[in-house]
Design a protein around this motif. Structure first.
Motif, PDB file in Angstrom:
ATOM      1  N   LEU A 270      61.135   6.752  50.201  1.00  0.00           N
ATOM      2  CA  LEU A 270      59.952   7.020  51.009  1.00  0.00           C
ATOM      3  C   LEU A 270      60.221   6.897  52.501  1.00  0.00           C
TER       4      LEU A 270
ATOM      5  N   ASN B 273      59.756   6.005  45.228  1.00  0.00           N
ATOM      6  CA  ASN B 273      61.189   6.118  44.961  1.00  0.00           C
ATOM      7  C   ASN B 273      61.437   6.400  43.483  1.00  0.00           C
TER       8      ASN B 273
ATOM      9  N   LYS C  82      56.300   2.147  48.147  1.00  0.00           N
ATOM     10  CA  LYS C  82      57.684   2.630  48.276  1.00  0.00           C
ATOM     11  C   LYS C  82      58.372   2.677  46.918  1.00  0.00           C
TER      12      LYS C  82
END
Length: 93
Positions: free
Chosen positions: A65, A58, A54
């Protein structure tokens, strides 16, 4: 315990998730590849690695995400995504 995936593995997972949403088939109008998305999350396997994927997503895309994943799904596919994320183990390895 942190994530046990290498930087290359994290990048691969991030790219697989991004491609499952916005790959060449999406550009051709064929939509999201839900099975690929869910299989990639299965392969990540644990919360620390999912968080690392994530963060990489990001940072590299400027998007979030989980928001992108949820925006691409509805109905049972969205339920399945939420279950996959909830079933990630707390620790890796």
């Amino acid at each position: 315990i942190g994530c046990n995936l290498s930087n290359n593995q994290l990048r691969d997972a991030m790219e697989e998730l991004e491609n499952s949403m916005y790959g060449y088939w999406w550009q051709a109008g064929f939509g999201t590849k839900e099975k690929k998305m869910l299989n990639t999350i299965d392969g990540i396997g644990c919360v620390p690695c999912f968080n690392a994927v994530k963060a990489k997503y990001n940072q590299e895309t400027g998007r979030f995400l989980v928001n992108d994943l949820k925006d691409e799904l509805s109905g049972q596919d969205l339920t399945n995504l939420n279950l996959k994320i909830a079933q990630l183990t707390a620790q890796c390895g």
